[in-house]
Every structure is written in C-alpha cells, then in structure tokens.
Design an enzyme around this catalytic site. Structure first.
Site, mmCIF file in Angstrom:
data_model
loop_
_atom_site.group_PDB
_atom_site.id
_atom_site.type_symbol
_atom_site.label_atom_id
_atom_site.label_comp_id
_atom_site.label_asym_id
_atom_site.label_seq_id
_atom_site.Cartn_x
_atom_site.Cartn_y
_atom_site.Cartn_z
ATOM 1 N N ASP A 66 1.133 -0.999 0.368
ATOM 2 C CA ASP A 66 0.118 -0.100 -0.015
ATOM 3 C C ASP A 66 1.292 0.956 0.243
ATOM 4 O OD1 ASP A 66 -1.947 1.674 -0.212
ATOM 5 O OD2 ASP A 66 -3.113 0.434 1.525
HETATM 6 C C1 BGC Z 1 -5.154 2.788 0.155
HETATM 7 C C2 BGC Z 1 -4.955 2.317 -0.341
HETATM 8 C C3 BGC Z 1 -4.967 2.870 -2.515
HETATM 9 C C4 BGC Z 1 -3.984 3.514 -1.973
HETATM 10 C C5 BGC Z 1 -3.662 4.419 -3.593
HETATM 11 C C6 BGC Z 1 -3.984 3.814 -0.344
HETATM 12 O O1 BGC Z 1 -4.179 5.297 0.858
HETATM 13 O O2 BGC Z 1 -5.018 2.542 1.546
HETATM 14 O O3 BGC Z 1 -6.085 1.237 -0.778
HETATM 15 O O4 BGC Z 1 -4.875 2.439 -3.357
HETATM 16 O O5 BGC Z 1 -3.808 4.399 -1.321
HETATM 17 O O6 BGC Z 1 -4.561 5.225 -3.438
#
Ligand code: BGC
Length: 720
Positions: free
Chosen positions: A269
C-alpha cells in the site's frame, strides 16, 4: 534503440525471460517502483525525467489519456529497451459514471449488477489510459467506526467473496489467450489481510487476531478472488499480530503464496514499506527492503525505497538479483497480458471521446443499481407517496452534489450528480415543494420563517434528506460518534412539531446510529451515497415506481458501545438474555441491533413458509421453501439461507449465511425456491487454513433477514 518485438500468450514466459536477460539492475529496479503523482507535486517534467531514466515501472493517478500517452511515448521511444509503463488508479465505484459506493452496491444482493458496474468502470477507465485498478477491497467490515466500510461489501465473509468475485470478473473480463481485452483493467484485491480489524475502528490501527478468525473471516474472500483469477493483490498498511502486513512473511509467503497459491503480483500500500520503520519493525530503509523482498513484495508503491536502496543491497549481496528478477517478471507479465508490447497505447483521445458519449447510456445502469441499493428501514404507512400527496422536500443533503460522489470518485463531476432537489424539480409536480433554505435558516437561529411553517403545516408529508457528508467516510475517516448530527436532529424535531409526517432519506457511507432520529421519522429510507443518479433513484423509490428491495449487509447498531457488532458472532457459555444476570449482555442497553444484517422492507409483504428438506443421498440435500408476494404490488425479495452448527472441532458462529436468492414476484405470485446443500456447505477452516467439515447436527435456517422465524428452521445431520 528498440530490441523488443510484440509477443503474447504462450510466448509470454520466454519473451519475459529474454527481456529480463537484457535488463540492467537499474532498469529492473525501475520496473518495481510505482510512482504516485502527488509525490512530485504533479510536475509533469519530473515524471518524464523519471521515465527517461528508467526509474519507474508504473504510475498511480494519471487519469488523462493525453498525459498517459505522452509518458508512454517517452517510455517506448526514449528508453533503451522501450518497456511500456503501467498506469494505475483506484477505480472503486465508477470512473466517469459514478455508481453507488460498494457498501451500497452490496445491499443490492445482485452480483450481476455488481459485475456490470465494474465492467463499465473498466471500459471508461481503460479509455482514459488506465490499466490497473486498486479494487475490489474485500476487507470484511464489522465496525462502523472505520470509515472504509464504505468501500467494503459489508460484514459477511460469504457475501464479500461473492461480490468481490463479481467485481474481478467485471474489471478483468475473461482473459483470452492470457490477454486482457482493451476495455478491461487488471484488478487488485486489497488489503491483505484483516486491515478492517483495526482496533477501536481507527484506521491504520493495530490488528491482533487469532489465526482461526483470520482463516475464517478475512482470508476466504482473497481465496475466492485468487480462484477467480485476480492478477494482483495489495498488502495492508497495518500491523498484523506484531508484524506489519507489508513485511509479514507468515502472511505473505506461508499464507498468500503457499496456502492460497497466489502467483500474481503483490504490491504494497502507499508508502507502507517505509512505514514498517515507523511501526517499529524495520530498523532502517535497507532492513525494510530486505524484509519486503524476502516476502516477495513485488512492487513498492510510492515509498521509493526500492528505487533508492535495492541496487546497493544487491551489490553487497544482501539481496539476490534473482529475487528482484521474480518481482520484475511478475510486473512484466502484467504488461504482456495488457498487450502493451504490441500496442503500448491501448487508448487514444478519440477513443476516450466515444466512451464519454456512452456515459449517458451508462447512467441508466447507475440508476438501476442505485434503486436496488436503497434499503427501506421503517415505514409507518407514509410510503410510497400517493399522487394526491402534497409533499415537501428539505434537509441538509437535499441538494448537495458533492456528498453523492463520495470517496474515491474518479472523474465523476459533482455537476453531473442528480440531487433529490433536482429530481423533484424536474418532475414539475405542482404538489411538490422544495424547501431548500429551510435547513440553513433553521441552523442560524433554531427557527423557521413564518411562510415555511405555514407551508409545512399544510403538507401531507415531508421528506427530510439527512446523513453525513461524503468526506466523513473513506480512508482515514474513522469516527467515534455515529449518531445523527445535532443540528440535523434538532431540525427534524422542529419540523415534527409542525407536521409529524416525516420521511427521512438518509445519505451516508456507514451504518449510523439512528435511535435519536427514529421517534421523528415515521419512515426511514437508507439511501447511502448513491452516485450520479442518486436523486432520481431516491425519488423513484419514494414514489413507488420502484419497490425497494435492498437488504442491509452491515448491522446498524443502537449505540457505539456495541461495536463491533455483526450477526455471525459466536455462542457464549452464557447466551444473552436481556434481564438475566450473568449472561453476555450490557447492563445499560440491549444487545440487539437497531436493524439486523439482511434486513430491508418492501412496499409489499412476502411470506416465507413450508420449508421441506429432502435428502438426495449421503450428505446431499435439497431444501425447498415457498415464497409468496401477499400484496398487490410487484416486488423483489432476498431469501437467505443460514447454517448453524450445534458443535464441532471448533465452536462455530450462531449462524452463517451460505446461500441466497433474489427473486421477483408479481403481486399475489408464489414460487417454490430450491437450495442445494452438500458437505461443502458446512466447510470452514482451521488455524492453518485447512478446510474442515465436522460431522454432526446443523440447523438450516431460511428467512428474509438474519432474524429467522422458528418455523423456517430445520435440523439435519452431516455424516462423516
Ligand atoms: C489506500 C489504498 C489505495 C492507495 C492508492 C492508499 O492510501 O489504502 O487502498 O489503493 O492509497 O491510492
């Protein structure tokens, strides 16, 4: 100078290996680095430079086809090997056409619609140059304080499996010769694993749970996605049993790669790799990267640690180049599946323009999904509205375009959202009155203008649109207080003193606590954040053009103190009895939820009777049940089948959803539904994620919510 030739299908393996053999370490490291555009403050020249240097394999958040193709051109024409880029985005509930949030969609209990919205979103996003969506989120969500319940399919593992799988099929389609269609996206199951179990419902907080719960609640949806062919998975931000999920070998190797046989690409993530240091787990950057590579974490999203650290670690032989090769292989394999080596430009501005035109047609689907997402929670005869009714429409969210877009709305613009006020005014119905300013007037000095009071007193019914704003749900939007905001409550109370015939339409991204509101709302319609067709869908339901059929996929608590609350809890040695000392209960409030999982009313009445079980052969049964529409209005009912084990190797929950049917019945129609049950219906997992089926006695329960009448329960015996 280009050395690549287009290739695909059975040549994938040899093609990638041959490409890998030509790549320098720097070029390989660039591939496993994903750059989020916000890191560089959105400066395009900077991205081009990164691409030219071979320092990036994929981008996050480039949503314009012109920009994407421009960068792609640099990658293909100005780098040594001309390896194309991947563009990723969180396409969660629509791209141009904004559909209801996933939690709302799950209340349709309609996998085909859920698949369809992913398919449309994929077509629109692919036209904008996007290849990869970070969806679906299959975190089973049992705590409404957590803001990301909006992105989930609710509290039930089985439904999350079903709807997650539908999304993967919608996004990716069926790969033909290993290739994705031009209109499809690579899907990504997230967040592996148990991210939603954050202590106290606070986003990013610690997760500490038993392997038994992990295996039975949180892993099955990922298993189902993998079986469905999901190409990528994202690890969770959080700490899982003392080790960050991002670098958790037990989780990522023993479970994900080995037990679940996931051979696709694993991405971290956002910045999570760097955060393993903040967690107090990795010593420094190098330690974090070493641990991540040991866990076969293929792509680093936005922390830049792979980019800045890997080369040195390989040089010092702390990390084997062959481990990096595995990650690069998986990334290149996605590029092959997208056909990027044959045609790096999957879309063009012209193609995008044709897709924009289609979005009008897709609003039809958006409306249908929105209608089916709405859950009627209470109705004391006020709904549906009658032709003769004089109706007022008011409330904080009556005309709030932004709040219907909600979290992760991509290109959906607030202006394209139909609010309730707009839908009402388009009707040009002389019996309808929009009291748009009433809420703000009331907020100023807790009173209404004289003409407002006069009007309210003369109306037959008032629809009050309440709820929480879009920015109250989603990532980092945990809340400790889930009740209706005081201003909105006071407003509703004040109206009720003038006219008690209040229908509340609630717009929100999580189950809210409505106990303070219920005395003033004779009817209550849960409308969630419904996307671009919100207003029209809500009005169609209020007017009875559409009979509500949505069913809750998350329990509505009575009080925050009950959280987490979910229907499939375990038995205790001292089962709950309201008045009985020494049972599992609160001494100040009941254990009962406000509205239970699976619940939702209709404008007609359904009966569910005459349950019959016939044993077909050893450990195989057919369960039939009659469902009748007793009213004089057509409708849809969701008939739900639950099981409950009397005893077993492990104690099992009081009940668990195992099957359901959503059926249409015209007025007075009756149908017999048949469910097939076999040994597998009773399967669950041990702590090591091995499947188990216990012989013994089980209850089979069928109903139209998780509260089942005694007459629709039967015992059966599963044999060894
Ligand atoms: C979130 C993810 C997301 C990623 C990219 C993160 O802050 O937890 O779910 O896919 O950002 O935007």
């Amino acid at each position: 100078m280009k050395v690549l030739k287009a290739t695909s299908g059975i040549f994938e393996d040899s093609f990638i290996k041959s490409l890998l053999s030509k790549m320098t370490i720097e070029e390989k490291i660039g591939q496993v680095n994903q750059v989020g555009t916000s890191i560089y403050g959105g400066k395009e020249e900077h991205y081009e430079k990164l691409v030219r240097n071979g320092s990036v394999g994929s981008f996050l958040s480039i949503k314009e086809i012109e920009k994407a193709n421009k960068l792609q051109k640099v990658a293909v024409e100005e780098t040594r090997l001309g390896i194309p880029l991947l563009f990723a985005e969180d396409v969660v509930h629509g791209f141009l056409t904004t559909f209801p949030i996933p939690l709302a969609e799950s209340c349709t209990w309609n996998s085909e619609l859920i698949r369809k919205t992913a398919e449309i979103a994929a077509e629109e996003a692919a036209a904008a140059g996007i290849h990869w969506t970070f969806a679906p989120m299959v975190d089973v969500s049992r705590d409404a304080r957590w803001g990301r319940v909006a992105e989930s399919f609710g509290e039930d593992t089985f439904l999350t499996e079903e709807f997650g799988a539908a999304k993967v099929t919608g996004f990716q389609g069926n790969l033909c010769n290993g290739q994705l269609d031009r209109n499809r996206l690579i899907a990504c199951g997230k967040h592996f694993a148990a991210y939603s179990e954050a202590e106290a419902g606070r986003d990013y907080n610690t997760v500490d749970l038993s392997s038994y719960k992990l295996a039975n609640v949180y892993l099955p949806p990922f298993k189902r996605l993998i079986d469905e062919g999901v190409l990528t998975i994202m690890s969770s931000f959080s700490l899982l049993n003392g080790i960050p999920a991002t670098t958790n070998k037990k989780l990522l190797i023993d479970i994900l790669r080995e037990k679940l046989s996931f051979s696709g690409l694993l991405i971290s993530d956002w910045n999570a790799l760097q955060e393993t240091i903040t967690h107090g787990f990795s010593k420094d950057y190098e330690d974090a990267v070493k641990k991540a590579i040991d866990c076969q974490l293929d792509v680093d999203m936005s922390s830049l640690l792979y980019l800045n650290t890997l080369k040195e670690l390989i040089h010092r032989q702390v990390i084997n180049e062959s481990s990096l090769d595995k990650a690069v292989y998986r990334l290149l394999s996605l590029k092959v599946k997208l056909g990027l080596f044959e045609n790096p430009y999957r879309s063009s501005p012209e193609h995008y323009a044709t897709i924009i035109n289609k979005s009008k047609e897709y609003r039809e689907t958006a409306r249908q999904v929105a209608e089916e997402s709405i859950v009627l929670l209470k109705n004391e005869e006020l709904l549906p509205l009658k032709n003769t009714d004089k109706v007022g429409f008011t409330g904080k969210y009556l005309n709030d375009h932004n709040s219907m877009l909600d979290t992760w709305a991509c290109k959906g613009s607030a202006q394209e959202i139909i609010t309730v006020a707009q839908a009402v005014s388009e009707k040009k119905n002389k019996q309808y009155f929009i009291l748009e300013d009433a809420y703000n007037d009331f907020k100023k000095d807790r009173s209404f203008k004289k003409e407002t009071i006069n009007l309210i007193s003369k109306l037959d019914k008032i629809v009050v649109v309440l709820g929480e704003k879009a920015t109250d749900s989603g990532e980092a939007k945990s809340k400790a207080i889930l009740g209706i905001e005081q201003d909105q409550l006071e407003f509703t109370k004040a109206i009720s003193t003038v006219n008690p015939n209040i229908i509340v339409a609630l717009m929100n991204g999580r189950p809210m606590i409505v106990s303070t509101l219920l005395p003033y709302a004779k009817s209550l319609v849960e409308t969630w954040h419904l996307g671009c067709e919100a207003g029209s869908a809500i009005l169609n339901i209020l007017e009875g053009k559409i009979n509500p059929s949505g069913k809750l996929t998350m329990t509505f608590p009575r009080h925050e103190g009950q959280l987490p609350i979910y229907y499939n809890h375990h038995h205790t040695g001292r089962p709950y009895q309201l008045e009985k000392f020494n049972t599992t209960r609160y001494i100040d409030i009941s254990n009962e939820p406000e509205f239970q999982f699976g619940f939702g009313l209709s404008y007609t009445n359904f009966s569910i009777d005459n349950m019959q079980v016939s044993k077909l052969k050893k450990n195989s049964w057919q369960v039939s049940i009659d469902v009748a529409n007793l009213g004089d209005r057509d409708g849809q009912e969701v008939v739900q089948l639950y099981i409950g084990a009397k005893f077993g190797t492990y104690a099992r929950p009081v009940k668990e959803l195992r099957d359901y049917r959503k059926i249409k019945l015209v007025a007075k129609e009756k149908k017999t539904l048949c469910f097939q049950i076999d040994r597998d219906t009773f399967a669950y997992y041990d702590e090591l994620f091995n499947k188990l089926v216990d012989a013994g006695e089980y209850l089979i329960m069928i109903g139209n919510s998780s509260q089942i009448e005694q007459k629709n329960m039967t015992r059966i015996e599963v044999e060894e």
